[in-house]
Design a protein around this motif. Structure first.
Motif, PDB file in Angstrom:
ATOM      1  N   UNK B 128       6.110 -10.962   0.154  1.00 10.59           N
ATOM      2  CA  UNK B 128       4.845 -11.670   0.014  1.00 10.59           C
ATOM      3  C   UNK B 128       4.702 -12.009  -1.463  1.00 10.59           C
ATOM      4  N   UNK B 129       4.630 -13.270  -1.819  1.00  9.85           N
ATOM      5  CA  UNK B 129       4.544 -13.607  -3.234  1.00  9.85           C
ATOM      6  C   UNK B 129       3.194 -13.216  -3.804  1.00  9.85           C
ATOM      7  N   UNK B 130       3.222 -12.536  -4.929  1.00 10.70           N
ATOM      8  CA  UNK B 130       1.977 -12.099  -5.527  1.00 10.70           C
ATOM      9  C   UNK B 130       1.720 -12.753  -6.881  1.00 10.70           C
ATOM     10  N   UNK B 131       2.445 -13.844  -7.154  1.00  7.19           N
ATOM     11  CA  UNK B 131       2.107 -14.667  -8.317  1.00  7.19           C
ATOM     12  C   UNK B 131       1.328 -15.899  -7.867  1.00  7.19           C
ATOM     13  N   UNK B 132       0.816 -15.811  -6.634  1.00  5.73           N
ATOM     14  CA  UNK B 132      -0.113 -16.810  -6.118  1.00  5.73           C
ATOM     15  C   UNK B 132      -1.333 -16.029  -5.629  1.00  5.73           C
ATOM     16  N   UNK B 133      -2.462 -16.696  -5.390  1.00  6.53           N
ATOM     17  CA  UNK B 133      -3.628 -15.938  -4.891  1.00  6.53           C
ATOM     18  C   UNK B 133      -3.255 -15.189  -3.617  1.00  6.53           C
ATOM     19  N   UNK B 134      -3.440 -13.880  -3.637  1.00 10.44           N
ATOM     20  CA  UNK B 134      -2.943 -13.044  -2.538  1.00 10.44           C
ATOM     21  C   UNK B 134      -3.595 -13.409  -1.208  1.00 10.44           C
ATOM     22  N   UNK B 135      -4.850 -13.911  -1.292  1.00 10.37           N
ATOM     23  CA  UNK B 135      -5.560 -14.237  -0.056  1.00 10.37           C
ATOM     24  C   UNK B 135      -4.897 -15.360   0.726  1.00 10.37           C
ATOM     25  N   UNK B 136      -4.124 -16.209   0.027  1.00 11.60           N
ATOM     26  CA  UNK B 136      -3.461 -17.325   0.718  1.00 11.60           C
ATOM     27  C   UNK B 136      -1.952 -17.295   0.512  1.00 11.60           C
ATOM     28  N   UNK B 137      -1.423 -16.124   0.237  1.00  9.93           N
ATOM     29  CA  UNK B 137       0.038 -15.999   0.077  1.00  9.93           C
ATOM     30  C   UNK B 137       0.751 -16.488   1.328  1.00  9.93           C
ATOM     31  N   UNK B 138       0.126 -16.275   2.502  1.00 11.64           N
ATOM     32  CA  UNK B 138       0.767 -16.682   3.751  1.00 11.64           C
ATOM     33  C   UNK B 138       0.976 -18.204   3.813  1.00 11.64           C
ATOM     34  N   UNK B 139       0.095 -18.953   3.180  1.00 11.38           N
ATOM     35  CA  UNK B 139       0.237 -20.414   3.176  1.00 11.38           C
ATOM     36  C   UNK B 139       1.450 -20.833   2.348  1.00 11.38           C
ATOM     37  N   UNK B 140       1.628 -20.191   1.217  1.00 13.76           N
ATOM     38  CA  UNK B 140       2.795 -20.497   0.379  1.00 13.76           C
ATOM     39  C   UNK B 140       4.091 -20.089   1.082  1.00 13.76           C
ATOM     40  N   UNK B 141       4.056 -18.990   1.805  1.00 16.55           N
ATOM     41  CA  UNK B 141       5.242 -18.545   2.541  1.00 16.55           C
ATOM     42  C   UNK B 141       5.580 -19.569   3.629  1.00 16.55           C
ATOM     43  N   UNK B 142       4.573 -20.007   4.348  1.00 13.72           N
ATOM     44  CA  UNK B 142       4.800 -20.986   5.419  1.00 13.72           C
ATOM     45  C   UNK B 142       5.316 -22.306   4.854  1.00 13.72           C
TER      46      UNK B 142
END
Lengths: 211, 464
Positions: B128-142
C-alpha cells in the motif's frame, strides 16, 4: 498472613471463583483492602506476568488469571476508594472511529490488567469526541488507540487534535497500535508511543508511567 | 493422468461442519451493520433484531442461496496454481534488511516484476503506497494496475467511493456496462470482522460490485483461539458461516457476481496471541475449508505458502513448502499471497522471485505423469538394451526440455557452489534488479483510457 498467600496462589492458579471467595473472607476477617491488594493480588498477578514473559504461561491463561484479579479487585474497590487508593496506572483503550476490530485491543487490555493496571475498555468505533469525554470523566494516565484499517488511521490524528483542543492532552500519555500504524506514524500525529504488539504495549506503558 | 486430491475430512465430517455453520447463521446470527441489509434480509424471511443488528438466517434460505449463486470457478479434478502477490504496508529493503513503509515506486516495481514472473497468474501492487494520502491509496493502486498490469489483478477497495471510482475506471477500460459485467475485471475481497460482523462499508461495497457482476471473494479471517474457537473444526464452521452470510446477502441482492468461498484463516500463537500465518494447524484448517467450499460447489481461495519466519531461511522455506504443497495437493484453486514475509509484517520482492520458482516446480508436478507409447518408451528401452546409455538417444533429446529448470535455485556441485557463494536472497535480488532494469511499465490501455483513469484519480485526490 496465610489467607493472603492463598489469594496470591488463587490468582497464580487461575481460579477466579476461589480468589473472589478468599478476598471476601479476608475482608470479613477485617484485613484492610490495601493489604489484600498489596499482599495478595499484586504479588499473584506479578508472578503471572513473569510466567507469561518466560512463556510458561500462555496468553489465554494470563487472561483467566487477569479475570481473577479483576473480579477480586472489583470486590475491594469501594473500600479502596474510601482509603484513597491509587492504582498502578489508569489506562483507557479503544478502537478508533470507523473501525470494529478489537482483538488486538482486547489482548492488550488483558495483558495490562495482568500486570496490575486498571484498564477501561472504551470499545470500538470510538470517535475523537468520545475519547475526550472519557478522558475528562475517567482521568486516565494513558490513552491507547487501536486501528486495523488504513482508512481509520486518520482518526488517531483527529483524536490527538481533539484532546489538545479540549485542553486535556497534557494530562495523558497517548499510545497507538495496530497493523497499519508505525512508530513513524505515531511521531507524525503527536502520540507518545507506538506498541508493536501487546507485550510491547505493557512495556511502553510502564516506561511512560515510570513503573 | 489423474490426481487424487488430498483429503483430511470425510464427507460426513464436512456435512457436520456445514451443519454447524447453518446453525450458527440461524441460532447465533451474523451482525449486519447496515439498515439496508437488514431490510433486505428481513424481506427474504430472516428474523432481524434491529437493536442489535443481528440476523437469524433460516437454513432453507442459506441452501437456496448456495444453489443460486455462481462460483467463480468450479472445483476441478486436479490441483491448479493460481498465485497472487501479497498486499501489505511494509516492504523489506534488501540493502538494510529492515522493513520500511511502501511507496509508489515499490508498487511500480511489483507490477513490473509480476508482469515478467511467469508463475504468478494474478498481479497486485505488493504494498500500500504511503507517499500518497493513505485514505485514497487504493485509488492509486487501482490506477497502476488498470494501466500497467499485463495480467488480471487483485487490489484493495477501502471505501464505497473507491468502489465507485474503480467501477468508473473499469467502465473506461472495458467500454461499457455490459462489457464491464462480462469482463469481471474487478474483484473484491469481502472481509467480515470476525466473529460474525459484516461492517457497513463492506456491505455497501459488495452491493456496488454485486450490481456490476464483479467477482466477490468472501474472505473472513477467523483466527483460531482469538476471533474463533480454539478447536479447528469449530473455527472452520465459523469461517464457513461468515462466508455463507456474505453469499446469502449477495443472493438476496439478486447479484450475479460469481463468488469464491474461502478466506485467509489464521491461527494464534497461544503464548502471545500473535496471529500466525504458517503454523501446521493452519494447513489443517485450510484443507478443511477447501473441502467444505468444494463440497458446496465453489472454488476456494486461501492463503498458503506463507511464512512466520522473518528472513528467507530454512524455516521460511519449510513453512512455505509445507502449507503451499498441502493446499495445492488438496486442489485449492488459489494459493495467495506471494512475497509475504515475517508473518505478514512485510513484502519482499526477493521472496516473490523465489516463490515464482516454487510455483514453477508446483506447475511441473501439476502436469502429472503422462502414460502413453511415447512416454513408456518401450522401443527405446529395447534399443538401449542392457548397460546402454540413454543420453545418446533422440528420444532423450526430444524430451530434454520437458524438465523444470530453476533460475534462482542452484544445482552446482558443492565446491563450485561455495567458490562463488551467494545465498538465495542475494541471487533473487540479482533477478529483481535484472527484471527492473530490462523492463519498463507499458500502458496496457489506450491513451484516452489512461487519461480518463488519470482524471478519476485527480478528482479523488482533490477531494481529500
Amino acid at each position: 498472613m496465610a489467607i493472603l498467600e492463598d489469594i496470591k496462589n488463587a490468582i497464580i492458579e487461575m481460579e477466579p471463583d476461589l480468589a473472589v471467595e478468599l478476598v471476601g473472607k479476608a475482608m470479613s476477617d477485617g484485613i484492610p483492602a490495601m493489604e489484600i491488594v498489596s499482599g495478595g493480588l499484586i504479588p499473584g498477578i506479578g508472578v503471572v506476568g513473569e510466567k507469561f514473559k518466560s512463556f510458561e504461561y500462555f496468553l489465554p491463561e494470563v487472561i483467566v488469571a487477569a479475570n481473577a484479579f479483576k473480579d477480586s479487585f472489583a470486590l475491594l474497590l469501594p473500600a479502596l476508594d474510601a482509603s484513597g487508593y491509587e492504582p498502578k496506572g489508569r489506562i483507557l483503550i479503544g478502537t478508533v472511529a470507523g473501525d470494529n476490530h478489537d482483538i488486538g485491543k482486547n489482548i492488550v487490555i488483558a495483558l495490562l490488567r495482568g500486570n496490575g493496571y486498571e484498564v477501561e475498555d472504551a470499545g470500538v468505533d470510538v470517535g475523537p469526541e468520545r475519547f475526550v469525554e472519557l478522558v475528562k470523566e475517567r482521568k486516565p494516565n494513558v490513552v491507547g488507540m487501536s486501528a486495523l484499517l488504513t482508512t481509520t488511521m486518520a482518526s488517531m490524528r483527529e483524536t490527538v487534535v481533539a484532546l489538545k483542543s479540549a485542553g486535556v492532552r497534557d494530562g495523558v500519555k497517548v499510545i497507538i497500535g495496530g497493523s497499519c500504524v508505525s512508530d513513524e506514524f505515531s511521531k507524525n500525529i503527536g502520540a507518545d508511543g507506538y506498541a508493536e504488539d501487546a507485550a510491547d504495549a505493557v512495556t511502553l506503558v510502564g516506561a511512560l508511567l515510570g513503573k | 493422468m489423474m490426481f487424487n486430491q488430498l483429503d483430511v475430512v470425510s464427507e460426513q465430517e464436512i456435512e457436520r461442519i456445514l451443519d454447524t455453520s447453518y446453525r450458527i447463521l440461524e441460532e447465533v446470527g451474523p451482525k449486519f451493520e447496515w439498515d439496508f441489509a437488514l431490510d433486505l434480509l428481513e424481506k427474504r424471511g430472516c428474523k432481524v433484531d434491529r437493536a442489535k443488528q443481528i440476523v437469524s438466517i433460516p437454513r432453507a434460505l442459506t441452501l437456496e442461496a448456495i444453489n443460486g449463486m455462481t462460483p467463480i470457478a468450479k472445483p476441478q479434478d486436479y490441483p491448479k496454481i493460481f498465485w497472487a502477490p501479497w498486499i501489505g504496508m511494509n516492504i523489506i529493503d534488501f540493502e538494510t534488511k529492515k522493513k520500511r513503509r511502501g511507496v509508489i515506486r515499490d508498487c511500480c516495481n511489483t507490477v513490473t516484476l509480476v508482469n515478467r514472473l511467469e508463475n504468478l497468474s494474478v498481479s497486485s501492487t505488493g504494498v500500500v503506497p504511503q507517499d500518497v494520502p493513505i485514505e485514497i491509496a487504493d485509488i492509486y493502486m487501482a490506477e497502476m494496475l488498470f494501466k500497467y498490469s499485463e495480467k488480471m489483478f487483485t487490489t484493495w477497495t477501502y471505501t464505497t467511493q473507491s468502489a465507485r471510482d474503480l467501477i468508473e475506471m473499469g467502465l473506461a477500460v472495458t467500454g461499457g456496462v455490459e462489457e464491464l459485467k462480462a469482463s469481471k475485471i474487478i474483484n473484491y475481497l469481502a472481509e467480515p470482522v470476525s466473529p460474525l460482523k459484516l461492517a457497513k462499508h463492506s456491505l455497501e461495497i459488495m452491493k456496488i460490485y454485486g450490481e456490476m457482476d464483479q467477482p466477490i471473494n468472501m474472505g473472513p479471517m477467523v483466527q483460531v483461539g482469538t476471533t474463533g474457537p480454539a478447536t479447528l473444526a469449530g473455527a472452520v464452521a465459523l469461517q464457513m458461516a461468515e462466508n455463507l452470510a456474505g453469499l446469502v446477502y449477495l443472493y438476496c441482492l439478486g447479484s450475479h457476481s460469481p463468488m469464491a468461498l474461502g478466506g485467509p484463516m489464521q491461527t494464534s500463537d497461544m503464548r502471545t496471541g500473535r496471529c500466525l500465518y504458517a503454523a501446521p494447524e493452519l494447513s489443517l484448517i485450510h484443507l478443511t475449508l477447501v473441502a467444505c467450499a468444494h463440497y458446496l460447489g465453489f472454488m476456494s481461495g486461501c492463503t498458503s505458502g506463507l511464512c512466520d519466519a522473518n528472513t528467507m531461511d530454512y524455516q521460511c522455506g519449510w513453512e512455505r513448502g509445507l502449507s503451499g504443497v498441502l493446499l495445492w495437493a488438496a486442489g485449492s484453486e488459489s494459493l495467495g499471497m506471494r512475497g509475504e514475509i515475517g508473518g505478514g509484517e512485510a513484502f519482499s520482492h526477493e521472496s516473490l522471485v523465489v516463490e515464482n520458482e516454487m510455483g514453477g516446480m508446483l506447475r511441473k508436478v501439476s502436469e502429472g505423469i503422462l502414460v502413453n507409447d511415447e512416454t513408456l518408451a518401450l522401443d527405446v528401452i529395447e534399443r538401449v538394451g542392457i548397460g546402454g546409455n540413454y543420453l545418446f538417444e533422440e528420444h532423450t533429446a526430444r524430451h530434454s526440455r520437458d524438465f523444470f529448470q530453476p533460475d534462482v535455485f542452484r544445482r552446482d556441485m558443492f565446491d563450485v557452489f561455495w567458490s562463488d557463494y551467494k545465498n538465495v536472497e542475494e541471487r533473487a535480488h540479482e533477478k529483481v534488479v535484472k527484471i527492473l532494469e530490462e523492463n519498463e511499465l507499458r500502458l496496457q490501455v489506450s491513451d484516452d483510457v489512461a487519461a480518463e483513469i488519470d482524471r478519476i484519480v485527480r478528482r479523488r485526490a482533490a477531494s481529500v
